[in-house]
Design a protein around this motif. Structure first.
Motif, PDB file in Angstrom:
ATOM      1  N   GLU A  77       1.135  -0.318   6.797  1.00  0.00           N
ATOM      2  CA  GLU A  77       2.380   0.207   7.360  1.00  0.00           C
ATOM      3  C   GLU A  77       2.128   1.452   8.207  1.00  0.00           C
ATOM      4  N   GLN A  78       1.182   2.289   7.786  1.00  0.00           N
ATOM      5  CA  GLN A  78       0.842   3.469   8.579  1.00  0.00           C
ATOM      6  C   GLN A  78       0.256   3.064   9.932  1.00  0.00           C
ATOM      7  N   TYR A  79      -0.595   2.065   9.910  1.00  0.00           N
ATOM      8  CA  TYR A  79      -1.185   1.569  11.159  1.00  0.00           C
ATOM      9  C   TYR A  79      -0.103   1.019  12.084  1.00  0.00           C
ATOM     10  N   LEU A  80       0.781   0.191  11.530  1.00  0.00           N
ATOM     11  CA  LEU A  80       1.849  -0.389  12.347  1.00  0.00           C
ATOM     12  C   LEU A  80       2.771   0.689  12.898  1.00  0.00           C
ATOM     13  N   PHE A  81       3.061   1.697  12.091  1.00  0.00           N
ATOM     14  CA  PHE A  81       3.938   2.780  12.540  1.00  0.00           C
ATOM     15  C   PHE A  81       3.264   3.614  13.619  1.00  0.00           C
ATOM     16  N   ALA A  82       1.977   3.909  13.423  1.00  0.00           N
ATOM     17  CA  ALA A  82       1.250   4.749  14.372  1.00  0.00           C
ATOM     18  C   ALA A  82       1.056   4.057  15.722  1.00  0.00           C
ATOM     19  N   THR A  83       0.918   2.751  15.706  1.00  0.00           N
ATOM     20  CA  THR A  83       0.702   2.023  16.955  1.00  0.00           C
ATOM     21  C   THR A  83       2.004   1.552  17.594  1.00  0.00           C
ATOM     22  N   GLY A  84       3.133   1.816  16.943  1.00  0.00           N
ATOM     23  CA  GLY A  84       4.418   1.428  17.505  1.00  0.00           C
ATOM     24  C   GLY A  84       4.767  -0.022  17.307  1.00  0.00           C
ATOM     25  N   GLN A  85       4.070  -0.713  16.438  1.00  0.00           N
ATOM     26  CA  GLN A  85       4.322  -2.137  16.203  1.00  0.00           C
ATOM     27  C   GLN A  85       5.375  -2.372  15.124  1.00  0.00           C
ATOM     28  N   SER A  86       5.714  -1.336  14.369  1.00  0.00           N
ATOM     29  CA  SER A  86       6.676  -1.474  13.281  1.00  0.00           C
ATOM     30  C   SER A  86       8.097  -1.520  13.840  1.00  0.00           C
ATOM     31  N   GLU A  87       8.843  -2.541  13.445  1.00  0.00           N
ATOM     32  CA  GLU A  87      10.218  -2.673  13.918  1.00  0.00           C
ATOM     33  C   GLU A  87      11.193  -1.892  13.041  1.00  0.00           C
ATOM     34  N   ASP A  88      10.861  -1.713  11.788  1.00  0.00           N
ATOM     35  CA  ASP A  88      11.727  -0.955  10.887  1.00  0.00           C
ATOM     36  C   ASP A  88      10.968   0.269  10.370  1.00  0.00           C
ATOM     37  N   THR A  89      11.519   1.415  10.636  1.00  0.00           N
ATOM     38  CA  THR A  89      10.812   2.659  10.310  1.00  0.00           C
ATOM     39  C   THR A  89      10.867   3.005   8.827  1.00  0.00           C
ATOM     40  N   HIS A  90      11.766   2.408   8.095  1.00  0.00           N
ATOM     41  CA  HIS A  90      11.885   2.735   6.681  1.00  0.00           C
ATOM     42  C   HIS A  90      10.843   2.034   5.816  1.00  0.00           C
ATOM     43  N   SER A  91      10.155   1.047   6.339  1.00  0.00           N
ATOM     44  CA  SER A  91       9.187   0.302   5.521  1.00  0.00           C
ATOM     45  C   SER A  91       7.995   1.166   5.118  1.00  0.00           C
ATOM     46  N   LEU A  92       7.639   2.147   5.939  1.00  0.00           N
ATOM     47  CA  LEU A  92       6.545   3.047   5.582  1.00  0.00           C
ATOM     48  C   LEU A  92       6.922   3.898   4.369  1.00  0.00           C
ATOM     49  N   GLY A  93       8.117   4.413   4.358  1.00  0.00           N
ATOM     50  CA  GLY A  93       8.584   5.203   3.215  1.00  0.00           C
ATOM     51  C   GLY A  93       8.683   4.387   1.948  1.00  0.00           C
ATOM     52  N   ILE A  94       9.139   3.162   2.083  1.00  0.00           N
ATOM     53  CA  ILE A  94       9.249   2.278   0.920  1.00  0.00           C
ATOM     54  C   ILE A  94       7.858   1.958   0.374  1.00  0.00           C
ATOM     55  N   ALA A  95       6.929   1.652   1.246  1.00  0.00           N
ATOM     56  CA  ALA A  95       5.562   1.340   0.810  1.00  0.00           C
ATOM     57  C   ALA A  95       4.919   2.549   0.139  1.00  0.00           C
ATOM     58  N   ALA A  96       5.156   3.742   0.688  1.00  0.00           N
ATOM     59  CA  ALA A  96       4.593   4.952   0.086  1.00  0.00           C
ATOM     60  C   ALA A  96       5.195   5.212  -1.291  1.00  0.00           C
ATOM     61  N   SER A  97       6.486   4.969  -1.446  1.00  0.00           N
ATOM     62  CA  SER A  97       7.139   5.152  -2.746  1.00  0.00           C
ATOM     63  C   SER A  97       6.607   4.158  -3.776  1.00  0.00           C
ATOM     64  N   LYS A  98       6.426   2.909  -3.361  1.00  0.00           N
ATOM     65  CA  LYS A  98       5.867   1.904  -4.269  1.00  0.00           C
ATOM     66  C   LYS A  98       4.453   2.288  -4.702  1.00  0.00           C
ATOM     67  N   ALA A  99       3.677   2.787  -3.759  1.00  0.00           N
ATOM     68  CA  ALA A  99       2.309   3.197  -4.085  1.00  0.00           C
ATOM     69  C   ALA A  99       2.315   4.367  -5.071  1.00  0.00           C
ATOM     70  N   GLN A 100       3.203   5.314  -4.858  1.00  0.00           N
ATOM     71  CA  GLN A 100       3.276   6.465  -5.758  1.00  0.00           C
ATOM     72  C   GLN A 100       3.694   6.041  -7.162  1.00  0.00           C
ATOM     73  N   ILE A 101       4.636   5.131  -7.253  1.00  0.00           N
ATOM     74  CA  ILE A 101       5.087   4.645  -8.557  1.00  0.00           C
ATOM     75  C   ILE A 101       3.969   3.894  -9.266  1.00  0.00           C
ATOM     76  N   SER A 102       3.217   3.082  -8.529  1.00  0.00           N
ATOM     77  CA  SER A 102       2.130   2.328  -9.169  1.00  0.00           C
ATOM     78  C   SER A 102       1.018   3.268  -9.640  1.00  0.00           C
ATOM     79  N   VAL A 103       0.738   4.329  -8.887  1.00  0.00           N
ATOM     80  CA  VAL A 103      -0.267   5.305  -9.323  1.00  0.00           C
ATOM     81  C   VAL A 103       0.238   6.047 -10.561  1.00  0.00           C
ATOM     82  N   ASP A 104       1.510   6.429 -10.558  1.00  0.00           N
ATOM     83  CA  ASP A 104       2.083   7.106 -11.724  1.00  0.00           C
ATOM     84  C   ASP A 104       2.002   6.229 -12.969  1.00  0.00           C
ATOM     85  N   LEU A 105       2.281   4.946 -12.813  1.00  0.00           N
ATOM     86  CA  LEU A 105       2.197   4.025 -13.942  1.00  0.00           C
ATOM     87  C   LEU A 105       0.770   3.942 -14.475  1.00  0.00           C
ATOM     88  N   LEU A 106      -0.192   3.832 -13.580  1.00  0.00           N
ATOM     89  CA  LEU A 106      -1.590   3.739 -13.998  1.00  0.00           C
ATOM     90  C   LEU A 106      -2.040   5.017 -14.709  1.00  0.00           C
TER      91      LEU A 106
END
Length: 100
Positions: free
Chosen positions: A52-81
């Motif tokens: 998502e960071q790559y897509l956002f940085a290159t302008g290929q991402s159509e929805d800007t909120h997907s990066l935030g959602i992916a980052a939140s999911k990653a943070q939650i999974s790290v917290d769980l682990l």
């Protein structure tokens, strides 16, 4: 459009379901499998964030909120682990404190 009622699952029913499902074989809900699944989930979510960071940085991402959602999911999974690891270490320390 009708809404169907969800029945509350009783704890004993859940245990009976797991016992009948896994009778005769090793449990798929043992700690090792849960921990491995959590670790693989961390890797998967981190890969999603990188994509998502790559897509956002290159302008290929159509929805800007997907990066935030992916980052939140990653943070939650790290917290769980991390919490699983902490609980495992706490349990191990308590077992070591027991006298035989």
């Amino acid at each position: 459009m009708s809404i169907t009622q969800i029945n509350k699952l009783q704890p004993m029913q859940l245990l009976e379901h797991l016992n009948t499902k896994n009778s005769g074989t090793s449990s798929q809900y043992d700690f090792r499998n849960i921990f491995l699944e959590a670790a693989s989930n961390v890797v998967e979510t981190q890969n999603d964030v990188a994509k998502e960071q790559y897509l956002f940085a290159t302008g290929q991402s159509e929805d800007t909120h997907s990066l935030g959602i992916a980052a939140s999911k990653a943070q939650i999974s790290v917290d769980l682990l991390v919490n699983l690891r902490n609980k495992a270490l706490d349990s191990y320390n308590e077992l070591m404190k027991m006298s035989l």
